[in-house]
Motif scaffolding. Structure first.
Motif, PDB file in Angstrom:
ATOM      1  N   PHE A 149     -25.689 -26.773  29.471  1.00  0.00           N
ATOM      2  CA  PHE A 149     -26.255 -26.211  30.847  1.00  0.00           C
ATOM      3  C   PHE A 149     -26.395 -27.134  32.179  1.00  0.00           C
ATOM      4  O   PHE A 149     -26.007 -26.642  32.933  1.00  0.00           O
ATOM      5  N   VAL A 150     -27.239 -28.065  31.838  1.00  0.00           N
ATOM      6  CA  VAL A 150     -27.298 -29.092  32.975  1.00  0.00           C
ATOM      7  C   VAL A 150     -25.996 -29.577  33.603  1.00  0.00           C
ATOM      8  O   VAL A 150     -25.728 -29.508  34.785  1.00  0.00           O
ATOM      9  N   ALA A 151     -25.210 -29.776  32.581  1.00  0.00           N
ATOM     10  CA  ALA A 151     -23.560 -30.397  33.012  1.00  0.00           C
ATOM     11  C   ALA A 151     -23.191 -29.289  34.095  1.00  0.00           C
ATOM     12  O   ALA A 151     -22.264 -29.634  34.651  1.00  0.00           O
ATOM     13  N   GLU A 152     -23.471 -28.107  33.768  1.00  0.00           N
ATOM     14  CA  GLU A 152     -22.810 -26.934  34.344  1.00  0.00           C
ATOM     15  C   GLU A 152     -23.600 -26.602  35.913  1.00  0.00           C
ATOM     16  O   GLU A 152     -23.401 -25.818  36.545  1.00  0.00           O
ATOM     17  N   GLY A 153     -24.847 -27.527  36.203  1.00  0.00           N
ATOM     18  CA  GLY A 153     -25.411 -27.503  37.111  1.00  0.00           C
ATOM     19  C   GLY A 153     -26.625 -26.279  37.179  1.00  0.00           C
ATOM     20  O   GLY A 153     -27.348 -25.790  38.012  1.00  0.00           O
ATOM     21  N   ALA A 154     -26.979 -25.768  35.880  1.00  0.00           N
ATOM     22  CA  ALA A 154     -28.041 -24.777  35.705  1.00  0.00           C
ATOM     23  C   ALA A 154     -29.352 -25.386  35.987  1.00  0.00           C
ATOM     24  O   ALA A 154     -29.576 -26.452  35.725  1.00  0.00           O
ATOM     25  N   THR A 155     -30.412 -24.441  36.775  1.00  0.00           N
ATOM     26  CA  THR A 155     -31.559 -25.022  36.772  1.00  0.00           C
ATOM     27  C   THR A 155     -32.435 -24.802  35.545  1.00  0.00           C
ATOM     28  O   THR A 155     -31.907 -23.948  34.547  1.00  0.00           O
ATOM     29  N   ASN A 156     -33.623 -25.356  35.563  1.00  0.00           N
ATOM     30  CA  ASN A 156     -34.304 -25.047  34.226  1.00  0.00           C
ATOM     31  C   ASN A 156     -34.439 -23.608  34.083  1.00  0.00           C
ATOM     32  O   ASN A 156     -34.575 -22.871  32.889  1.00  0.00           O
ATOM     33  N   ALA A 157     -34.888 -22.736  35.235  1.00  0.00           N
ATOM     34  CA  ALA A 157     -35.228 -21.400  34.916  1.00  0.00           C
ATOM     35  C   ALA A 157     -33.950 -20.513  34.305  1.00  0.00           C
ATOM     36  O   ALA A 157     -34.128 -19.943  33.513  1.00  0.00           O
ATOM     37  N   ARG A 158     -32.737 -21.050  34.658  1.00  0.00           N
ATOM     38  CA  ARG A 158     -31.554 -20.400  34.195  1.00  0.00           C
ATOM     39  C   ARG A 158     -31.382 -20.739  32.820  1.00  0.00           C
ATOM     40  O   ARG A 158     -30.896 -19.947  31.813  1.00  0.00           O
ATOM     41  N   ILE A 159     -31.628 -22.048  32.428  1.00  0.00           N
ATOM     42  CA  ILE A 159     -31.311 -22.367  30.906  1.00  0.00           C
ATOM     43  C   ILE A 159     -32.429 -21.722  30.008  1.00  0.00           C
ATOM     44  O   ILE A 159     -32.105 -21.185  29.008  1.00  0.00           O
ATOM     45  N   ALA A 160     -33.493 -21.529  30.603  1.00  0.00           N
ATOM     46  CA  ALA A 160     -34.540 -21.041  29.888  1.00  0.00           C
ATOM     47  C   ALA A 160     -34.200 -19.418  29.778  1.00  0.00           C
ATOM     48  O   ALA A 160     -34.330 -18.780  28.572  1.00  0.00           O
ATOM     49  N   GLU A 198     -27.878 -38.761  35.572  1.00  0.00           N
ATOM     50  CA  GLU A 198     -27.473 -39.592  34.823  1.00  0.00           C
ATOM     51  C   GLU A 198     -27.442 -39.389  33.161  1.00  0.00           C
ATOM     52  O   GLU A 198     -26.523 -39.981  32.461  1.00  0.00           O
ATOM     53  N   ALA A 199     -28.129 -38.429  32.792  1.00  0.00           N
ATOM     54  CA  ALA A 199     -27.887 -38.005  31.298  1.00  0.00           C
ATOM     55  C   ALA A 199     -26.618 -37.413  31.063  1.00  0.00           C
ATOM     56  O   ALA A 199     -25.832 -37.668  29.947  1.00  0.00           O
ATOM     57  N   VAL A 200     -26.261 -36.264  32.175  1.00  0.00           N
ATOM     58  CA  VAL A 200     -25.025 -35.673  32.012  1.00  0.00           C
ATOM     59  C   VAL A 200     -23.875 -37.078  32.098  1.00  0.00           C
ATOM     60  O   VAL A 200     -22.856 -36.938  31.098  1.00  0.00           O
ATOM     61  N   SER A 201     -23.893 -37.892  32.894  1.00  0.00           N
ATOM     62  CA  SER A 201     -22.912 -38.819  33.015  1.00  0.00           C
ATOM     63  C   SER A 201     -22.728 -39.658  31.781  1.00  0.00           C
ATOM     64  O   SER A 201     -21.656 -39.981  31.099  1.00  0.00           O
ATOM     65  N   HIS A 202     -23.902 -40.276  31.224  1.00  0.00           N
ATOM     66  CA  HIS A 202     -23.756 -40.800  29.640  1.00  0.00           C
ATOM     67  C   HIS A 202     -23.226 -39.934  28.766  1.00  0.00           C
ATOM     68  O   HIS A 202     -22.357 -40.370  27.997  1.00  0.00           O
ATOM     69  N   TRP A 203     -23.622 -38.678  28.595  1.00  0.00           N
ATOM     70  CA  TRP A 203     -23.158 -37.669  27.862  1.00  0.00           C
ATOM     71  C   TRP A 203     -21.382 -37.695  27.788  1.00  0.00           C
ATOM     72  O   TRP A 203     -20.627 -37.464  26.811  1.00  0.00           O
ATOM     73  N   LEU A 204     -21.304 -37.520  29.112  1.00  0.00           N
ATOM     74  CA  LEU A 204     -19.962 -37.254  29.117  1.00  0.00           C
ATOM     75  C   LEU A 204     -19.023 -38.415  28.996  1.00  0.00           C
ATOM     76  O   LEU A 204     -17.877 -38.315  28.337  1.00  0.00           O
ATOM     77  N   ARG A 205     -19.268 -39.598  29.244  1.00  0.00           N
ATOM     78  CA  ARG A 205     -18.729 -40.871  28.867  1.00  0.00           C
ATOM     79  C   ARG A 205     -18.605 -40.941  27.327  1.00  0.00           C
ATOM     80  O   ARG A 205     -17.729 -41.406  26.906  1.00  0.00           O
ATOM     81  N   LEU A 206     -19.831 -40.471  26.745  1.00  0.00           N
ATOM     82  CA  LEU A 206     -19.766 -40.886  25.270  1.00  0.00           C
ATOM     83  C   LEU A 206     -18.803 -39.788  24.564  1.00  0.00           C
ATOM     84  O   LEU A 206     -18.385 -40.241  23.631  1.00  0.00           O
ATOM     85  N   ASN A 207     -18.625 -38.736  25.152  1.00  0.00           N
ATOM     86  CA  ASN A 207     -17.811 -37.652  24.554  1.00  0.00           C
ATOM     87  C   ASN A 207     -16.365 -37.608  25.100  1.00  0.00           C
ATOM     88  O   ASN A 207     -15.717 -36.396  24.787  1.00  0.00           O
TER      89      ASN A 207
END
Length: 85
Positions: free
Chosen positions: A35-46, A74-83
């Motif tokens: 969800f974060v990678a899609e640009g979702a806010t915490n409220a939307r994710i919740a 940075e978390a999304v970047s790490h995750w995308l790089r690893l996957n």
């Protein structure tokens, strides 16, 4: 999100086996990170996961720590790089 669950951990379809710290993300943490990678806010994710914003913040705290990331981008970047193929 469509995840292939192997044991207690999950991976996006077609992803390589995670390496480094990414393998320690739980299924729920991976859902939040997608969800974060899609640009979702915490409220939307919740709302989407039927959890509180505080719980989303807790998941993000764990994700950042496990990936060694300073922020969401940075978390999304790490995750995308690893996957990435």
């Amino acid at each position: 999100p469509g995840w292939n669950v192997t044991t207690e951990r999950a991976q996006p379809p077609g992803a390589r086996a995670p390496s480094g710290r990414a393998h320690s993300l739980t299924r729920r943490e991976l859902e939040v990170l997608e969800f974060v990678a899609e640009g979702a806010t915490n409220a939307r994710i919740a709302r989407a996961l039927t959890i509180s914003e505080g719980t989303v913040k807790g998941h993000m705290k764990h994700i950042l720590r496990k990936l060694g990331a300073a922020n969401r981008a940075e978390a999304v970047s790490h995750w995308l790089r690893l996957n990435s193929p």
